[in-house]
Design a protein around this motif. Structure first.
Motif, short mmCIF file in Angstrom:
data_model
loop_
_atom_site.label_atom_id
_atom_site.label_comp_id
_atom_site.label_asym_id
_atom_site.label_seq_id
_atom_site.Cartn_x
_atom_site.Cartn_y
_atom_site.Cartn_z
N ILE A 231 0.90 -1.20 -0.02
CA ILE A 231 -0.05 0.09 0.10
C ILE A 231 0.83 1.19 0.13
N ILE A 232 0.47 2.24 -0.42
CA ILE A 232 1.08 3.74 -0.50
C ILE A 232 0.69 4.32 0.74
N GLY A 233 -0.42 4.21 1.45
CA GLY A 233 -0.85 4.73 2.70
C GLY A 233 -1.99 5.27 2.74
N PRO A 234 -2.38 6.52 1.84
CA PRO A 234 -3.89 6.99 1.94
C PRO A 234 -4.91 6.36 1.67
N GLU A 235 -4.68 5.15 0.82
CA GLU A 235 -5.89 4.41 0.29
C GLU A 235 -6.24 3.29 1.37
N ALA A 236 -5.76 3.25 2.69
CA ALA A 236 -5.92 2.34 3.70
C ALA A 236 -6.30 2.89 5.05
N ASP A 237 -7.09 2.18 5.63
CA ASP A 237 -7.43 2.44 7.10
C ASP A 237 -6.01 2.21 8.02
N ALA A 238 -5.55 3.09 8.58
CA ALA A 238 -4.25 2.95 9.22
C ALA A 238 -4.61 2.06 10.48
N ASP A 239 -5.66 2.28 11.31
CA ASP A 239 -5.73 1.70 12.42
C ASP A 239 -6.20 0.31 12.15
N ARG A 240 -6.91 -0.05 10.98
CA ARG A 240 -7.20 -1.56 10.72
C ARG A 240 -5.91 -2.20 10.17
N VAL A 241 -5.09 -1.52 9.37
CA VAL A 241 -3.65 -2.17 9.15
C VAL A 241 -2.83 -2.31 10.27
N SER A 242 -2.83 -1.34 11.18
CA SER A 242 -1.98 -1.85 12.40
C SER A 242 -2.42 -2.75 13.27
N ALA A 243 -3.76 -3.08 13.32
CA ALA A 243 -4.26 -4.16 14.04
C ALA A 243 -4.34 -5.51 13.64
#
Length: 289
Positions: A231-243
């Motif tokens: 992922i590049i970053g803005p296309e993803a939910d950061a909290d979901r990815v972190s979990a």
């Protein structure tokens, strides 16, 4: 888990071609100077225009100072993008395509692509929507760099199977649902060829899930598993990815890696070259995908 592994700080750089513009896939995607009537490059951002996107845009502008680059967020579902297309079209004083828009996603992403195409239709402007950035060997190379930065892969390409590696299996995880995971398979194959390790795709928001991919790797004997966010970053939910990544040794997202900026201009140049007979194809990179 990285103790005892001597991992170089960065990947070795390739020698540049002595030809003007370089050669092969390392030629400039665009000429240094663009004509005044060149289409506007609109970067459709599936999320907020954050620091990553701003850094990416800065890099593209430095390398292409005559390129008219606009950053538009899709956070409102594409309404701002449609307005921007319409404004560009209304301001156009010559024939030709008003804008080429590049969706800032690494592979198939149905929701993002639908929003961009609907915005183009709604604006009634002469706009062309490009393919996503991947799959492409440059993205596999960028994933390799991100893994090496965290000590999760050797920084040089594996050439002999008896060379030890910090991990024995890698998950390439993207966003965009099941279709995105299927689209990431080609990148997983490219990364596996670079590292001589099993690499499997997954989706943070679809199937196979990250857990599914980890089980698949464990079933073939992998016990030291690394996760590479595709992922590049803005296309993803950061909290979901972190979990979903907290139980894995995890590389950083691609972010504003130079390969991302290069592919943005490559997508633009490839479309422009196919539409404009006067475009100088000397500057367009070879694109096997």
């Amino acid at each position: 888990m990285n103790e005892g592994h001597d991992v170089p700080a960065k990947l070795p750089t390739r020698e540049r071609s002595s030809r003007p513009g370089g050669g092969g896939r390392h030629r400039r995607p665009l000429p240094v100077t663009l004509p005044a009537d060149a289409p506007v490059l609109v970067l459709a951002v599936p999320g907020a225009v954050d620091d990553v996107v701003t850094e990416l845009a800065t890099t593209i502008r430095v390398d292409n100072p005559t390129l008219d680059l606009r950053l538009i967020s899709l956070s409102d579902g594409g309404a701002d993008l449609a307005k921007e297309f319409a404004a560009i079209g209304n301001a156009r004083t010559s024939d030709g395509h008003a804008a080429i828009t590049v969706p800032l996603v690494t592979g198939p992403h149905p929701r993002v692509m639908r929003s961009v195409r609907e915005a183009a239709r709604e604006s009634e402007a002469d706009v062309v929507v490009t393919d996503p950035l991947g799959p492409h060997p440059l993205l596999a190379e960028a994933l390799h760099v991100r893994l090496a930065e965290r000590g999760l892969a050797r920084a040089d390409r594996i050439r002999l199977f008896n060379v030890t590696s910090p991990v024995d299996g890698i998950i390439v995880a993207t966003v965009g649902g099941d279709e995105s995971a299927r689209g990431a398979d080609a990148t997983a194959v490219l990364l596996a060829a670079r590292l001589a390790l099993p690499v499997v795709p997954a989706a943070f928001d679809g199937r196979p899930t990250v857990a599914d991919a980890a089980e698949r790797l464990r079933n073939i004997g992998a016990s030291r598993i690394a996760l590479a966010p595709f992922i590049i970053g803005p296309e993803a939910d950061a909290d979901r990815v972190s979990a979903l990544t907290e139980n894995f040794n995890c590389a950083a997202p691609l972010g504003a890696h130079e390969a991302v900026g290069r592919l943005v201009t490559l997508r633009y140049g490839t479309v422009w070259g196919s539409l404009d007979p006067d475009y100088d194809e000397e500057f367009v990179e070879d694109d096997p995908h």
